[in-house]
Write a protein that holds these residues in place. Structure first.
Motif, PDB file in Angstrom:
ATOM      1  N   ALA A  72       0.823  -1.214   0.000  1.00 27.38           N
ATOM      2  CA  ALA A  72       0.000   0.000   0.000  1.00 27.38           C
ATOM      3  C   ALA A  72       0.858   1.266   0.000  1.00 27.38           C
ATOM      4  N   ALA A  73       2.068   1.171   0.560  1.00 34.24           N
ATOM      5  CA  ALA A  73       2.974   2.318   0.590  1.00 34.24           C
ATOM      6  C   ALA A  73       3.851   2.393  -0.661  1.00 34.24           C
ATOM      7  N   GLY A  74       3.638   1.467  -1.590  1.00 28.09           N
ATOM      8  CA  GLY A  74       4.376   1.497  -2.837  1.00 28.09           C
ATOM      9  C   GLY A  74       5.769   0.903  -2.780  1.00 28.09           C
ATOM     10  N   LEU A  75       6.112   0.252  -1.689  1.00 29.83           N
ATOM     11  CA  LEU A  75       7.451  -0.325  -1.550  1.00 29.83           C
ATOM     12  C   LEU A  75       7.591  -1.694  -2.194  1.00 29.83           C
ATOM     13  N   VAL A  76       6.502  -2.443  -2.239  1.00 26.96           N
ATOM     14  CA  VAL A  76       6.557  -3.823  -2.691  1.00 26.96           C
ATOM     15  C   VAL A  76       5.558  -4.039  -3.814  1.00 26.96           C
ATOM     16  N   GLU A  77       5.990  -4.801  -4.797  1.00 27.26           N
ATOM     17  CA  GLU A  77       5.108  -5.247  -5.871  1.00 27.26           C
ATOM     18  C   GLU A  77       4.963  -6.762  -5.707  1.00 27.26           C
ATOM     19  N   THR A  78       3.738  -7.233  -5.702  1.00 24.96           N
ATOM     20  CA  THR A  78       3.482  -8.655  -5.508  1.00 24.96           C
ATOM     21  C   THR A  78       2.837  -9.228  -6.757  1.00 24.96           C
ATOM     22  N   SER A  79       3.348 -10.369  -7.188  1.00 20.25           N
ATOM     23  CA  SER A  79       2.766 -11.053  -8.341  1.00 20.25           C
ATOM     24  C   SER A  79       2.509 -12.504  -7.968  1.00 20.25           C
ATOM     25  N   ALA A  80       1.476 -13.059  -8.571  1.00 17.85           N
ATOM     26  CA  ALA A  80       1.146 -14.462  -8.344  1.00 17.85           C
ATOM     27  C   ALA A  80       1.900 -15.289  -9.382  1.00 17.85           C
ATOM     28  N   GLU A  81       2.658 -16.249  -8.884  1.00 14.65           N
ATOM     29  CA  GLU A  81       3.372 -17.176  -9.757  1.00 14.65           C
ATOM     30  C   GLU A  81       3.038 -18.579  -9.277  1.00 14.65           C
ATOM     31  N   GLY A  82       2.083 -19.195  -9.964  1.00 16.53           N
ATOM     32  CA  GLY A  82       1.585 -20.491  -9.500  1.00 16.53           C
ATOM     33  C   GLY A  82       0.844 -20.292  -8.191  1.00 16.53           C
ATOM     34  N   ARG A  83       1.183 -21.065  -7.201  1.00 13.93           N
ATOM     35  CA  ARG A  83       0.550 -20.945  -5.890  1.00 13.93           C
ATOM     36  C   ARG A  83       1.256 -19.947  -4.981  1.00 13.93           C
ATOM     37  N   GLU A  84       2.385 -19.457  -5.418  1.00 12.55           N
ATOM     38  CA  GLU A  84       3.179 -18.531  -4.606  1.00 12.55           C
ATOM     39  C   GLU A  84       2.883 -17.085  -4.981  1.00 12.55           C
ATOM     40  N   ARG A  85       3.093 -16.227  -4.033  1.00  9.23           N
ATOM     41  CA  ARG A  85       3.063 -14.788  -4.287  1.00  9.23           C
ATOM     42  C   ARG A  85       4.476 -14.289  -4.111  1.00  9.23           C
ATOM     43  N   ILE A  86       5.005 -13.736  -5.170  1.00 12.43           N
ATOM     44  CA  ILE A  86       6.381 -13.267  -5.174  1.00 12.43           C
ATOM     45  C   ILE A  86       6.383 -11.757  -4.950  1.00 12.43           C
ATOM     46  N   ASN A  87       7.205 -11.319  -4.013  1.00 10.84           N
ATOM     47  CA  ASN A  87       7.296  -9.906  -3.650  1.00 10.84           C
ATOM     48  C   ASN A  87       8.620  -9.344  -4.129  1.00 10.84           C
ATOM     49  N   ARG A  88       8.530  -8.179  -4.776  1.00 12.03           N
ATOM     50  CA  ARG A  88       9.714  -7.499  -5.279  1.00 12.03           C
ATOM     51  C   ARG A  88       9.712  -6.071  -4.746  1.00 12.03           C
ATOM     52  N   LEU A  89      10.884  -5.596  -4.410  1.00 15.14           N
ATOM     53  CA  LEU A  89      11.032  -4.234  -3.945  1.00 15.14           C
ATOM     54  C   LEU A  89      10.947  -3.292  -5.143  1.00 15.14           C
ATOM     55  N   ARG A  90      10.137  -2.265  -5.039  1.00 11.54           N
ATOM     56  CA  ARG A  90       9.998  -1.260  -6.105  1.00 11.54           C
ATOM     57  C   ARG A  90      11.031  -0.161  -5.871  1.00 11.54           C
TER      58      ARG A  90
END
Length: 110
Positions: A72-90
């Protein structure tokens, strides 16, 4: 609502445009020691799932909540990859919006 449309709705994650994120929201997200530890881990490893971003002994539900605040603060981008949610730093986007803030906070992390 059909079951499939409900499942599809669960996969949609909201990522704010950083121009809409206030400095207060960014500071709030970085003020919590656990969230700051997650961000520090994301700096070291560019993408983590909920399990690998956990501080040992922290329930997944707690990590999920902290990741929601960071998203919500724009620091992390989350994507669904299969059953996992992958978090990346923006990182690049966040640094463009708040130059030097993340470096300063991480350098002074207790």
């Amino acid at each position: 609502m059909t079951k499939n449309s409900y499942i599809g709705a669960m996969d949609r994650l909201v990522h704010p445009d950083l121009k809409d994120v206030s400095l207060a929201a960014a500071l709030h997200a970085l003020a919590d020691p656990l969230r700051l530890e997650i961000v520090a881990r994301l700096v070291q490893c560019p993408c983590l799932n909920a399990s690998t971003s956990c501080v040992e002994g922290t329930p997944r539900s707690t990590i999920s909540n902290h990741l929601n605040v960071l998203r919500a603060a724009g620091l992390v981008e989350t994507s669904a990859e299969g059953r996992e949610r992958i978090n990346r730093l923006r990182r690049a986007d966040f640094d463009a919006r708040f130059p030097g803030l993340l470096d300063s906070i991480l350098a002074n992390k207790a």
